[in-house]
Design a protein around this motif. Sequence first.
Motif, PDB file in Angstrom:
ATOM      1  N   ASN A  96     -15.116  44.836 -25.531  1.00 51.98           N
ATOM      2  CA  ASN A  96     -15.533  44.287 -26.811  1.00 51.98           C
ATOM      3  C   ASN A  96     -17.019  44.051 -26.902  1.00 51.98           C
ATOM      4  N   ASN A  97     -17.677  43.989 -25.766  1.00 51.10           N
ATOM      5  CA  ASN A  97     -19.074  43.603 -25.778  1.00 51.10           C
ATOM      6  C   ASN A  97     -19.948  44.849 -25.822  1.00 51.10           C
ATOM      7  N   LEU A  98     -20.599  45.085 -26.952  1.00 51.60           N
ATOM      8  CA  LEU A  98     -21.503  46.217 -27.084  1.00 51.60           C
ATOM      9  C   LEU A  98     -22.935  45.740 -26.921  1.00 51.60           C
TER      10      LEU A  98
ATOM     11  N   ASN B  31     -10.283  42.816 -33.989  1.00 53.06           N
ATOM     12  CA  ASN B  31     -11.508  42.283 -33.388  1.00 53.06           C
ATOM     13  C   ASN B  31     -12.567  41.989 -34.441  1.00 53.06           C
ATOM     14  N   PHE B  33     -16.692  40.150 -34.779  1.00 50.76           N
ATOM     15  CA  PHE B  33     -17.876  39.828 -33.977  1.00 50.76           C
ATOM     16  C   PHE B  33     -18.955  39.185 -34.846  1.00 50.76           C
ATOM     17  N   LEU B  45     -24.999  39.512 -29.084  1.00 44.29           N
ATOM     18  CA  LEU B  45     -23.673  39.036 -29.441  1.00 44.29           C
ATOM     19  C   LEU B  45     -23.571  37.537 -29.253  1.00 44.29           C
ATOM     20  N   PHE B  48     -17.194  36.585 -30.245  1.00 42.32           N
ATOM     21  CA  PHE B  48     -16.253  37.531 -30.809  1.00 42.32           C
ATOM     22  C   PHE B  48     -14.841  36.979 -30.717  1.00 42.32           C
ATOM     23  N   TYR B  50     -10.646  38.395 -30.711  1.00 42.42           N
ATOM     24  CA  TYR B  50      -9.745  39.543 -30.644  1.00 42.42           C
ATOM     25  C   TYR B  50      -8.385  39.239 -31.276  1.00 42.42           C
TER      26      TYR B  50
END
Lengths: 110, 114
Positions: A96-98, B31, B33, B45, B48, B50
């Motif tokens: 999930n972490n870009l 998901n 973010f 980031l 986030f 999910y």
Amino acid sequence: LAKTTQPISMDSYEGQEVNITCSHNNIATNDYITWYQQFPSQGPRFIIQGYKTKVTNEVASLFIPADRKSSTLSLPRVSLSDTAVYYCLVTETGANNLFFGTGTRLTVIP
Amino acid sequence: DVKVTQSSRYLVKRTGEKVFLECVQDMDHENMFWYRQDPGLGLRLIYFSYDVKMKEKGDIPEGYSVSREKKERFSLILESASTNQTSMYLCASSLSGQGPDTQYFGPGTRLTVL
């Protein structure tokens, strides 16, 4: 996350083909290479994604050599509207972490 | 097309105020973010999520919290805004389980804290 390195900026004249190269020496087996485009005052937009060899869509082509330690985004015959920041990302399946980094600012000149 | 909308394009708040940034997506994505974008630093980031009621810290969660009560909505909360939270805030969403993640972004909210 594999770190990517790409040029900070590039200039090109209208109508030319532009190639932006990204290096990702620590890319892992499960990683894909993804490129995003961001116009001023907008969120990034997905352009293209690939794992190896060549991928082409209506916007761009992505070339990935066999060792996958680099990739090249190719924009055919750019126009003024292609002026944007282009981000190269290494993305792991299911992650999930870009990590976006600072990208390459492409300026198309008339 | 996936549509991700954010409640405001521009917002001006005072130091110490509580600030809510809302994000809604219409494609049933699991998901969601929140990023902030600052010159020379790229996108970072913050948090986030999910799933509904689930959240994970990103790289810079300090000073922020989030809420996800419904699948389509993800809120970013600045409990007590500070001037160093002046930034562009970007929301994104993605679908789980279809290969590598592709995120769809909203237009952004430019927040100024005075």
